[in-house]
Design a protein around this motif. Structure first.
Motif, PDB file in Angstrom:
ATOM      1  N   ASN A   1       4.019  -5.905  10.442  1.00 21.58           N
ATOM      2  CA  ASN A   1       3.879  -4.669  11.212  1.00 21.58           C
ATOM      3  C   ASN A   1       2.602  -3.904  10.872  1.00 21.58           C
ATOM      4  OD1 ASN A   1       6.013  -4.721  12.939  1.00 21.58           O
ATOM      5  ND2 ASN A   1       7.413  -3.654  11.584  1.00 21.58           N
ATOM      6  N   PHE A   2       1.841  -4.351   9.874  1.00 19.16           N
ATOM      7  CA  PHE A   2       0.544  -3.765   9.516  1.00 19.16           C
ATOM      8  C   PHE A   2       0.642  -2.323   9.029  1.00 19.16           C
ATOM      9  CE2 PHE A   2      -0.361  -7.153  12.453  1.00 19.16           C
ATOM     10  CZ  PHE A   2      -1.493  -7.761  11.938  1.00 19.16           C
ATOM     11  N   GLN A   3       1.818  -1.890   8.626  1.00 19.18           N
ATOM     12  CA  GLN A   3       1.937  -0.480   8.279  1.00 19.18           C
ATOM     13  C   GLN A   3       1.535  -0.188   6.840  1.00 19.18           C
ATOM     14  OE1 GLN A   3       6.005   0.022   9.481  1.00 19.18           O
ATOM     15  NE2 GLN A   3       5.430   0.948  11.415  1.00 19.18           N
ATOM     16  N   ASN A   4       2.164  -0.861   5.873  1.00 19.21           N
ATOM     17  CA  ASN A   4       1.852  -0.543   4.477  1.00 19.21           C
ATOM     18  C   ASN A   4       1.868  -1.783   3.588  1.00 19.21           C
ATOM     19  OD1 ASN A   4       4.569  -1.057   4.475  1.00 19.21           O
ATOM     20  ND2 ASN A   4       5.192   0.951   3.708  1.00 19.21           N
ATOM     21  N   ALA A   5       1.481  -2.940   4.155  1.00 18.11           N
ATOM     22  CA  ALA A   5       1.414  -4.164   3.356  1.00 18.11           C
ATOM     23  C   ALA A   5       0.471  -5.162   4.020  1.00 18.11           C
ATOM     24  CB  ALA A   5       2.805  -4.780   3.195  1.00 18.11           C
ATOM     25  N   ARG A   6       0.011  -6.140   3.229  1.00 20.02           N
ATOM     26  CA  ARG A   6      -0.848  -7.209   3.742  1.00 20.02           C
ATOM     27  C   ARG A   6      -0.400  -8.537   3.164  1.00 20.02           C
ATOM     28  NH1 ARG A   6      -5.824  -9.523   1.984  1.00 20.02           N
ATOM     29  NH2 ARG A   6      -6.078  -7.953   0.350  1.00 20.02           N
TER      30      ARG A   6
ATOM     31  N   ARG B   1      -5.881   3.163   6.864  1.00 17.21           N
ATOM     32  CA  ARG B   1      -5.143   3.649   5.694  1.00 17.21           C
ATOM     33  C   ARG B   1      -6.087   4.427   4.777  1.00 17.21           C
ATOM     34  NH1 ARG B   1      -4.011  -1.928   5.608  1.00 17.21           N
ATOM     35  NH2 ARG B   1      -2.046  -2.472   6.634  1.00 17.21           N
ATOM     36  N   PHE B   2      -5.561   5.501   4.217  1.00 18.98           N
ATOM     37  CA  PHE B   2      -6.364   6.304   3.294  1.00 18.98           C
ATOM     38  C   PHE B   2      -5.450   6.861   2.210  1.00 18.98           C
ATOM     39  CE2 PHE B   2      -5.118   8.684   7.007  1.00 18.98           C
ATOM     40  CZ  PHE B   2      -4.588   9.852   6.508  1.00 18.98           C
ATOM     41  N   ASP B   3      -6.035   7.223   1.093  1.00 22.95           N
ATOM     42  CA  ASP B   3      -5.256   7.697  -0.048  1.00 22.95           C
ATOM     43  C   ASP B   3      -4.594   9.034   0.274  1.00 22.95           C
ATOM     44  OD1 ASP B   3      -5.969   5.515  -1.593  1.00 22.95           O
ATOM     45  OD2 ASP B   3      -7.801   6.486  -2.327  1.00 22.95           O
ATOM     46  N   ALA B   4      -3.334   9.136  -0.086  1.00 25.20           N
ATOM     47  CA  ALA B   4      -2.609  10.397   0.097  1.00 25.20           C
ATOM     48  C   ALA B   4      -2.956  11.358  -1.032  1.00 25.20           C
ATOM     49  CB  ALA B   4      -1.110  10.128   0.121  1.00 25.20           C
ATOM     50  N   SER B   5      -2.997  12.641  -0.730  1.00 29.67           N
ATOM     51  CA  SER B   5      -3.284  13.651  -1.753  1.00 29.67           C
ATOM     52  C   SER B   5      -2.092  13.804  -2.681  1.00 29.67           C
ATOM     53  CB  SER B   5      -3.614  14.987  -1.091  1.00 29.67           C
ATOM     54  OG  SER B   5      -2.478  15.486  -0.416  1.00 29.67           O
ATOM     55  N   ASN B   6      -2.331  14.313  -3.859  1.00 28.87           N
ATOM     56  CA  ASN B   6      -1.257  14.511  -4.830  1.00 28.87           C
ATOM     57  C   ASN B   6      -0.204  15.492  -4.324  1.00 28.87           C
ATOM     58  OD1 ASN B   6      -2.354  12.752  -6.736  1.00 28.87           O
ATOM     59  ND2 ASN B   6      -3.656  14.361  -7.617  1.00 28.87           N
ATOM     60  N   SER B   7      -0.630  16.511  -3.569  1.00 34.06           N
ATOM     61  CA  SER B   7       0.334  17.485  -3.050  1.00 34.06           C
ATOM     62  C   SER B   7       1.281  16.832  -2.044  1.00 34.06           C
ATOM     63  CB  SER B   7      -0.409  18.652  -2.387  1.00 34.06           C
ATOM     64  OG  SER B   7      -1.213  18.189  -1.317  1.00 34.06           O
ATOM     65  N   ILE B   8       0.760  15.927  -1.187  1.00 32.15           N
ATOM     66  CA  ILE B   8       1.618  15.232  -0.222  1.00 32.15           C
ATOM     67  C   ILE B   8       2.584  14.312  -0.952  1.00 32.15           C
ATOM     68  CG2 ILE B   8       1.629  13.495   1.612  1.00 32.15           C
ATOM     69  CD1 ILE B   8      -0.881  14.744   2.714  1.00 32.15           C
TER      70      ILE B   8
ATOM     71  N   TYR C   1       0.850  -1.190   0.000  1.00 35.32           N
ATOM     72  CA  TYR C   1       0.000   0.000   0.000  1.00 35.32           C
ATOM     73  C   TYR C   1       0.891   1.246   0.000  1.00 35.32           C
ATOM     74  CZ  TYR C   1      -3.534  -3.374   1.488  1.00 35.32           C
ATOM     75  OH  TYR C   1      -4.366  -4.461   1.572  1.00 35.32           O
ATOM     76  N   LYS C   2       1.696   1.380  -1.018  1.00 36.95           N
ATOM     77  CA  LYS C   2       2.677   2.453  -1.064  1.00 36.95           C
ATOM     78  C   LYS C   2       2.055   3.824  -1.281  1.00 36.95           C
ATOM     79  CE  LYS C   2       6.526  -0.444  -2.612  1.00 36.95           C
ATOM     80  NZ  LYS C   2       7.216  -0.333  -1.322  1.00 36.95           N
ATOM     81  N   GLU C   3       0.834   3.862  -1.841  1.00 35.67           N
ATOM     82  CA  GLU C   3       0.192   5.140  -2.128  1.00 35.67           C
ATOM     83  C   GLU C   3      -0.766   5.565  -1.023  1.00 35.67           C
ATOM     84  OE1 GLU C   3       1.063   6.982  -4.797  1.00 35.67           O
ATOM     85  OE2 GLU C   3       2.564   5.413  -5.071  1.00 35.67           O
ATOM     86  N   LYS C   4      -0.796   4.828   0.073  1.00 33.10           N
ATOM     87  CA  LYS C   4      -1.729   5.135   1.164  1.00 33.10           C
ATOM     88  C   LYS C   4      -0.990   5.656   2.385  1.00 33.10           C
ATOM     89  CE  LYS C   4      -5.494   1.946   0.009  1.00 33.10           C
ATOM     90  NZ  LYS C   4      -6.566   2.979  -0.014  1.00 33.10           N
TER      91      LYS C   4
END
Length: 313
Positions: free
Chosen positions: A163-168, A297-304, A32-35
């Motif tokens: 670690n539940f951070q950005n993968a499943r 987890r939620f989608d990051a904005s384009n500016s971020i 989940y690299k984009e979240k």
């Protein structure tokens, strides 16, 4: 010199962990690299010490005043931070004669290499003897700095999923690993009238480990980890200096729910280091860690995304 080497090594490891991320993606795990991830957690941790005097058939345990921390953590790509506090309304957080405790622990993943870092500061420690005697050392303090570097052999195993951070983890899989542990520890009783002494130790162990991500149902994960190691401890007890054989055993367990957006669970980590000190004295050093967490987890904005990409090398 030992603590300076450890600090320099950890600093370099952190830089590597921040500037690169795990790019492996296959049918065994989902990234989940984009979240962005926002996590609420409760943390209880401590570093205990045991001294066993074989000739006198006596055991003394040094127990710090434990603190339960409630905090908030954030993670996106390589950027991560957290903050927390120890609320006074929890019984274990009520100070015992000006006791203090601060701890920090985190992981960085660089492809197949996992870097874990620990830091403990504890002041005000209870000494409990097997004969029933108890003494509180208000001015005794301990400091521990170090961690573990582990190489994981199976690319299908995702430590980030554990670690539940950005993968499943999608399919159950295990992996063997090779771990190097290193810690610098100080027991400082120079301001304590009954003690008036200081103990320093530099510990190094190396050995095998095994981790398993068991997907028992959709989004339900059970992840045990066992590790063993052998090495040496170089210690100084006032004017006495010595090197002795050191043994290490570790047991970690993670239970949790991990969907595309919502995740949560409980993690425990326990490490025991054991060696012989002067004469017939056995010493064990136990690190314990328990965390309950809930995240989204939620989608990051384009500016971020643009700002984060500018920070990368």
């Amino acid at each position: 010199m030992g603590v300076k080497i450890v600090i320099a090594f950890l600093f370099l490891a952190n830089l590597l962990g921040y500037t690169q991320t795990d790019s492996i993606t296959n049918s065994y795990h989902k990234e989940y690299k984009e979240k962005m991830s926002l996590q609420l957690f409760g943390l209880n941790t401590s570093n205990k010490f045991n001294f066993i005097y074989n000739e006198n058939n006596l055991e003394i345990e040094l127990i710090p005043n434990q603190k339960t921390t409630i905090g908030l953590a954030f993670k996106y790509d390589f950027l991560a931070f957290s903050f927390g506090f120890a609320p006074h309304f929890l019984a274990e957080n009520r100070d015992n004669e000006n006791s203090k405790m601060f701890s920090f622990g985190t992981d960085f993943v660089l492809k197949k290499v996992v870097q874990h870092i620990n830091f403990f500061y504890q002041k005000g420690i209870q000494a409990e003897a097997s004969n029933g005697n108890t003494v509180y050392f208000e001015k005794l303090k301990t400091i521990k700095l170090g961690g573990t570097t582990t190489y994981l052999f199976n690319p299908n195993f995702s430590y980030n999923a554990l670690n539940f951070q950005n993968a499943r983890q999608i399919k159950s899989v295990g992996t063997f690993g090779a771990s190097l542990d290193y810690y610098f520890t100080t027991l400082d009783g120079r301001k304590q009238q009954q003690l008036n002494s200081k103990y320093d130790a530099f510990d190094v162990t190396i050995g095998p480990s095994y981790l398993y991500n068991w997907v028992i149902a959709n989004y339900i994960l059970v992840a045990p980890e066992v590790s063993f190691g052998m090495g040496f401890t170089k210690y100084k007890d006032d004017n006495l200096k010595n090197i002795s054989v050191l043994y290490k055993a570790g047991l970690n367990l993670t239970l949790g729910y991990n969907s595309d957006n919502l995740y949560g669970g409980i993690k425990t980590r326990s490490i025991a280091l054991n060696h012989k000190s002067e004469g017939n004295v056995d010493m064990s050093d136990n690190i314990n860690f328990t965390s309950i967490f809930l995240g989204y987890r939620f989608d990051a904005s384009n500016s971020i995304k643009k700002q984060i990409n500018k920070l990368k090398f």
